[in-house]
Design a protein around this motif. Structure first.
Motif, PDB file in Angstrom:
ATOM      1  N   ARG A 126      77.996  41.720 -14.983  1.00 36.04           N
ATOM      2  CA  ARG A 126      78.638  42.839 -14.307  1.00 36.04           C
ATOM      3  C   ARG A 126      79.129  42.402 -12.922  1.00 36.04           C
ATOM      4  N   ALA A 127      78.308  41.589 -12.256  1.00 37.51           N
ATOM      5  CA  ALA A 127      78.704  41.082 -10.938  1.00 37.51           C
ATOM      6  C   ALA A 127      79.927  40.177 -11.069  1.00 37.51           C
ATOM      7  N   LEU A 128      79.955  39.369 -12.147  1.00 36.95           N
ATOM      8  CA  LEU A 128      81.107  38.489 -12.375  1.00 36.95           C
ATOM      9  C   LEU A 128      82.383  39.284 -12.616  1.00 36.95           C
ATOM     10  N   LEU A 129      82.265  40.317 -13.470  1.00 32.88           N
ATOM     11  CA  LEU A 129      83.435  41.153 -13.742  1.00 32.88           C
ATOM     12  C   LEU A 129      83.913  41.807 -12.457  1.00 32.88           C
ATOM     13  N   ALA A 130      82.954  42.265 -11.633  1.00 32.26           N
ATOM     14  CA  ALA A 130      83.301  42.900 -10.368  1.00 32.26           C
ATOM     15  C   ALA A 130      84.093  41.939  -9.489  1.00 32.26           C
ATOM     16  N   LEU A 131      83.653  40.673  -9.449  1.00 34.61           N
ATOM     17  CA  LEU A 131      84.355  39.675  -8.636  1.00 34.61           C
ATOM     18  C   LEU A 131      85.764  39.427  -9.177  1.00 34.61           C
ATOM     19  N   LEU A 132      85.876  39.389 -10.506  1.00 37.53           N
ATOM     20  CA  LEU A 132      87.182  39.190 -11.135  1.00 37.53           C
ATOM     21  C   LEU A 132      88.128  40.339 -10.778  1.00 37.53           C
ATOM     22  N   VAL A 133      87.605  41.569 -10.898  1.00 29.58           N
ATOM     23  CA  VAL A 133      88.401  42.757 -10.586  1.00 29.58           C
ATOM     24  C   VAL A 133      88.856  42.704  -9.126  1.00 29.58           C
ATOM     25  N   LEU A 134      87.936  42.315  -8.224  1.00 31.45           N
ATOM     26  CA  LEU A 134      88.275  42.225  -6.805  1.00 31.45           C
ATOM     27  C   LEU A 134      89.322  41.141  -6.563  1.00 31.45           C
ATOM     28  N   ALA A 135      89.199  40.019  -7.295  1.00 31.42           N
ATOM     29  CA  ALA A 135      90.157  38.924  -7.119  1.00 31.42           C
ATOM     30  C   ALA A 135      91.564  39.363  -7.520  1.00 31.42           C
ATOM     31  N   VAL A 136      91.666  40.079  -8.660  1.00 34.46           N
ATOM     32  CA  VAL A 136      92.980  40.561  -9.111  1.00 34.46           C
ATOM     33  C   VAL A 136      93.559  41.519  -8.073  1.00 34.46           C
ATOM     34  N   GLY A 137      92.723  42.420  -7.571  1.00 30.96           N
ATOM     35  CA  GLY A 137      93.166  43.361  -6.544  1.00 30.96           C
ATOM     36  C   GLY A 137      93.629  42.638  -5.287  1.00 30.96           C
ATOM     37  N   ALA A 138      92.871  41.588  -4.894  1.00 29.46           N
ATOM     38  CA  ALA A 138      93.200  40.856  -3.667  1.00 29.46           C
ATOM     39  C   ALA A 138      94.545  40.137  -3.825  1.00 29.46           C
ATOM     40  N   ARG A 139      94.753  39.561  -5.030  1.00 27.81           N
ATOM     41  CA  ARG A 139      96.019  38.855  -5.274  1.00 27.81           C
ATOM     42  C   ARG A 139      97.209  39.813  -5.131  1.00 27.81           C
ATOM     43  N   LEU A 140      97.057  41.034  -5.679  1.00 26.44           N
ATOM     44  CA  LEU A 140      98.126  42.033  -5.565  1.00 26.44           C
ATOM     45  C   LEU A 140      98.343  42.412  -4.099  1.00 26.44           C
ATOM     46  N   ALA A 141      97.232  42.536  -3.364  1.00 31.83           N
ATOM     47  CA  ALA A 141      97.318  42.916  -1.950  1.00 31.83           C
ATOM     48  C   ALA A 141      98.047  41.837  -1.156  1.00 31.83           C
ATOM     49  N   VAL A 142      97.749  40.565  -1.470  1.00 36.61           N
ATOM     50  CA  VAL A 142      98.397  39.459  -0.760  1.00 36.61           C
ATOM     51  C   VAL A 142      99.914  39.498  -1.001  1.00 36.61           C
ATOM     52  N   ASP A 143     100.306  39.747  -2.286  1.00 40.11           N
ATOM     53  CA  ASP A 143     101.733  39.800  -2.605  1.00 40.11           C
ATOM     54  C   ASP A 143     102.464  40.895  -1.829  1.00 40.11           C
ATOM     55  N   LEU A 144     101.732  41.945  -1.462  1.00 44.38           N
ATOM     56  CA  LEU A 144     102.362  43.033  -0.708  1.00 44.38           C
ATOM     57  C   LEU A 144     102.605  42.633   0.740  1.00 44.38           C
ATOM     58  N   VAL A 145     101.747  41.752   1.257  1.00 48.27           N
ATOM     59  CA  VAL A 145     101.762  41.440   2.682  1.00 48.27           C
ATOM     60  C   VAL A 145     102.603  40.199   2.992  1.00 48.27           C
ATOM     61  N   VAL A 146     102.567  39.218   2.066  1.00 43.46           N
ATOM     62  CA  VAL A 146     103.281  37.965   2.310  1.00 43.46           C
ATOM     63  C   VAL A 146     104.790  38.209   2.376  1.00 43.46           C
ATOM     64  N   THR A 147     105.454  37.548   3.296  1.00 41.42           N
ATOM     65  CA  THR A 147     106.903  37.699   3.432  1.00 41.42           C
ATOM     66  C   THR A 147     107.593  37.262   2.140  1.00 41.42           C
ATOM     67  N   PRO A 148     108.400  38.146   1.528  1.00 37.58           N
ATOM     68  CA  PRO A 148     109.041  37.782   0.261  1.00 37.58           C
ATOM     69  C   PRO A 148     110.079  36.682   0.456  1.00 37.58           C
ATOM     70  N   ALA A 149     110.339  35.925  -0.626  1.00 34.76           N
ATOM     71  CA  ALA A 149     111.310  34.829  -0.580  1.00 34.76           C
ATOM     72  C   ALA A 149     112.681  35.360  -0.174  1.00 34.76           C
ATOM     73  N   ASP A 150     113.015  36.547  -0.654  1.00 34.67           N
ATOM     74  CA  ASP A 150     114.275  37.172  -0.279  1.00 34.67           C
ATOM     75  C   ASP A 150     114.017  38.657  -0.062  1.00 34.67           C
ATOM     76  N   VAL A 151     114.414  39.173   1.091  1.00 33.67           N
ATOM     77  CA  VAL A 151     114.139  40.593   1.354  1.00 33.67           C
ATOM     78  C   VAL A 151     115.153  41.488   0.641  1.00 33.67           C
ATOM     79  N   TYR A 152     116.248  40.878   0.152  1.00 31.59           N
ATOM     80  CA  TYR A 152     117.254  41.658  -0.572  1.00 31.59           C
ATOM     81  C   TYR A 152     117.010  41.571  -2.069  1.00 31.59           C
ATOM     82  N   SER A 153     117.354  42.625  -2.785  1.00 34.58           N
ATOM     83  CA  SER A 153     117.262  42.593  -4.242  1.00 34.58           C
ATOM     84  C   SER A 153     118.360  43.466  -4.827  1.00 34.58           C
ATOM     85  N   ILE A 154     118.768  43.139  -6.066  1.00 36.00           N
ATOM     86  CA  ILE A 154     119.814  43.920  -6.743  1.00 36.00           C
ATOM     87  C   ILE A 154     119.212  44.581  -7.976  1.00 36.00           C
ATOM     88  N   VAL A 155     119.519  45.851  -8.169  1.00 37.58           N
ATOM     89  CA  VAL A 155     119.137  46.518  -9.407  1.00 37.58           C
ATOM     90  C   VAL A 155     120.399  47.066 -10.048  1.00 37.58           C
TER      91      VAL A 155
END
Lengths: 297, 264
Positions: free
Chosen positions: A262-291
């Motif tokens: 259970r502790a291992l799963l908790a760490l895994l869940v936290l790691a996935v969350g942290a990775r998503l959080a980092v992607d939100l904060v890190v400066t993107p390769a390009d601030v422009y995007s086309i849709v």
């Protein structure tokens, strides 16, 4: 897209979900996003995959008689309404270009909270067993404010007399999460049913799975019609790998001690969350995007 | 939408006429362009890695003296299907990168492959190229909705062109058009690996000494084939049955798993 990576992803999440008795939708969607699948597709396809992983569980609970269809149906009414509102929110966020951000933010909050709670709980359990203390299950009190609400209904299977307001309300909230995040929502619904609604533990998992099947099925169909976002090939690979992985997960889970896992799963869940959080904060390769309006791939 | 498109078309036809008036040359140009492609339909499989498309053409009614001086220039563009495109820019808010400002351009081609006798910028004045709408820098990018004083239009247009070029959707080949005889020419345009499905247009433009005088267009249908495209078509054109089928497949998979792995 590499089929073996998808297979591995599905099998790994299936294994974990079998081991811990969780649906796995809350891991599949972020993993797909890490694999550069557009979040719109990741959410809709995740919901489709959850349908498959919930069916086998719900069936075995139904055979064992640990599924309250009446309670599940009341939950389902709330769930379908919530999913409808959720799809509307989803489309709105997408049209203003904030969908990807909101999905990531919700996952960071959700995975952070669930991971932290699980980690704390398993540390407490580990301490207790180290001190040789008997594991004391917290006995929920008999009544709380929920039981003073009107519109009561009798649920024979669960042996409970309960207002339908909190039941529908719970289903509604989970329905929104299903359509916006592509999760079944069992990991929130199960604790809420046990601690908030005081529903007997033996029917909780089966009943929540019952409602999850229908809400995720409904969400899949609406996502397919409104957003063309369901990738059937991706979903099918994930499903097959997931249900097989889950079988092995169940076997391993029965043999191993729960607290460390259970502790291992908790760490895994936290790691996935942290990775998503980092992607939100890190400066993107390009601030422009086309849709492009018509296609979204 | 269609009305606006029609209007744009009228403008594009009217523009050269206006330019001629400005040049104070009311004479009708005798030159005409003729082009031909070997097919009006291309089938593409999922392992398509891009290809070159060759277009043959001829200038009719040319002035031999001008031709000998190399005063004729030809620009051939392969324009992809058109759609509205929104460009968004992220800004940092409380440490998080959030899409803030955006601009939507009306009916711009998804792909654009340009081939010319020499660099388009040196063929004619920018105003002339803008009027014709030929060249990556001169494609019509008209914003939809409120754009304020329009001061940030350049920023979004530049970002759009840059992203399209870096993604390989917009390409140019100055020197891709070659004369094979006096008035006969051959143009090579590139179909990118991720060429969009749909009706493309091959558009050839003739310039005489920096003045646009004639245009000829041919449709080219790009059809993706294979199982992937079939599934994709079903997802878009038969969305409800597709959704129901996805759910049925999931239900079957879950049920089968519970039968196969049943413990008792």
């Amino acid at each position: 897209m590499n089929i073996f990576i998808i297979l591995g992803m599905g099998a790994a999440v299936g294994f974990l979900s079998g081991m811990f008795g969780v649906g796995g939708g809350f891991l599949i969607t972020p993993l797909l996003i890490f694999y550069n699948i557009p979040p719109v597709v990741a959410v809709a396809t995740g919901a489709n995959q959850v349908v498959a992983s919930s069916v086998s569980g719900a069936l075995s609970h139904f055979r064992r008689g640990t599924l309250d269809v009446k309670l599940g149906t009341v939950l389902l009414f709330g769930g379908l309404a919530g999913a409808t509102v959720g799809i509307w929110i989803f489309a709105l966020l997408r049209s203003v270009g904030q969908l990807d951000l909101v999905i990531s933010l919700l996952y960071v909050v959700l995975l952070g909270t669930v991971g932290t709670l699980m980690l704390l709980e398993s540390i407490r359990a580990l301490r207790r067993s180290a001190n040789n203390q008997p594991v004391s299950l917290r006995r929920p009190g008999q009544h709380n404010w929920v039981h003073r609400l009107p519109l009561k209904m009798r649920f024979k299977k669960s042996k409970i007399y309960l207002s339908i307001i909190p039941v529908v309300g719970l289903g509604f909230c989970i329905g929104i999460l299903t359509s916006v995040m592509g999760v079944g929502g069992g990991f929130i619904m199960v604790p809420a049913m046990i601690y908030l609604l005081r529903i007997p533990t033996n029917v909780v998992v089966g009943t929540s799975l019952f409602q999850i099947i229908f809400v995720t099925a409904y969400t899949t169909i609406v996502q397919a019609t409104a957003n063309h976002a369901v990738d059937i090939v991706l979903a099918f690979i994930l499903m097959v790998a997931g249900v097989i992985g889950a079988q092995y997960g169940v076997r391993v889970g029965q043999k191993l001690r729960g607290e460390q896992l259970r502790a291992l799963l908790a760490l895994l869940v936290l790691a996935v969350g942290a990775r998503l959080a980092v992607d939100l904060v890190v400066t993107p390769a390009d601030v422009y995007s086309i849709v492009s309006e018509g296609v979204y791939r | 939408m269609r009305a606006i498109a029609a209007l744009l078309l009228v403008c594009s036809l009217a523009m050269p006429a206006a330019a001629q008036v400005l040049e104070d040359k009311p004479v009708e140009f005798p030159e005409r362009l003729e082009i031909g492609i070997s097919t009006d339909e291309i089938a593409i499989t999922s392992d398509f890695r891009g290809a070159d498309l060759t277009i043959f053409g001829a200038i009719e009614g040319y002035d031999p003296a001008l031709l000998a001086q190399g005063k004729y220039d030809i620009v051939v563009a392969l324009e992809g299907p058109k759609d509205n495109n929104t460009v968004r820019v992220k800004e940092r808010i409380f440490g998080i990168w959030v899409n803030r400002r955006s601009m939507t351009f009306e009916l711009v081609p998804e792909s654009y492959s340009l081939s010319s006798t020499r660099d388009v910028e040196t063929i004619a004045e920018p105003a002339m190229l803008n009027g014709v709408g030929v060249g990556i820098q001169h494609i019509r990018l008209s914003p939809i909705g409120y754009v304020g004083d329009g001061s940030n239009m350049t920023e979004f247009r530049d970002a759009f062109r840059r992203l399209k070029e870096s993604g390989g959707f917009y390409q140019r080949d100055p020197g891709g058009v070659q004369f094979i005889s006096a008035s006969l020419f051959k143009a090579t345009v590139r179909l990118p690996a991720n060429v969009p499905n749909g009706t493309h247009v091959v558009r050839a433009h003739l310039f005489r000494d920096g003045v646009f005088i004639s245009e000829k267009a041919l449709p080219l249908r790009v059809m993706k084939t294979g199982i992937e495209q079939m599934i994709s078509n079903a997802a878009y054109n038969n969305a409800l049955p597709y959704g129901i089928f996805s759910v049925t497949l999931a239900l079957m998979t879950g049920w089968l798993a519970s039968v196969v792995f049943r413990k008792d």
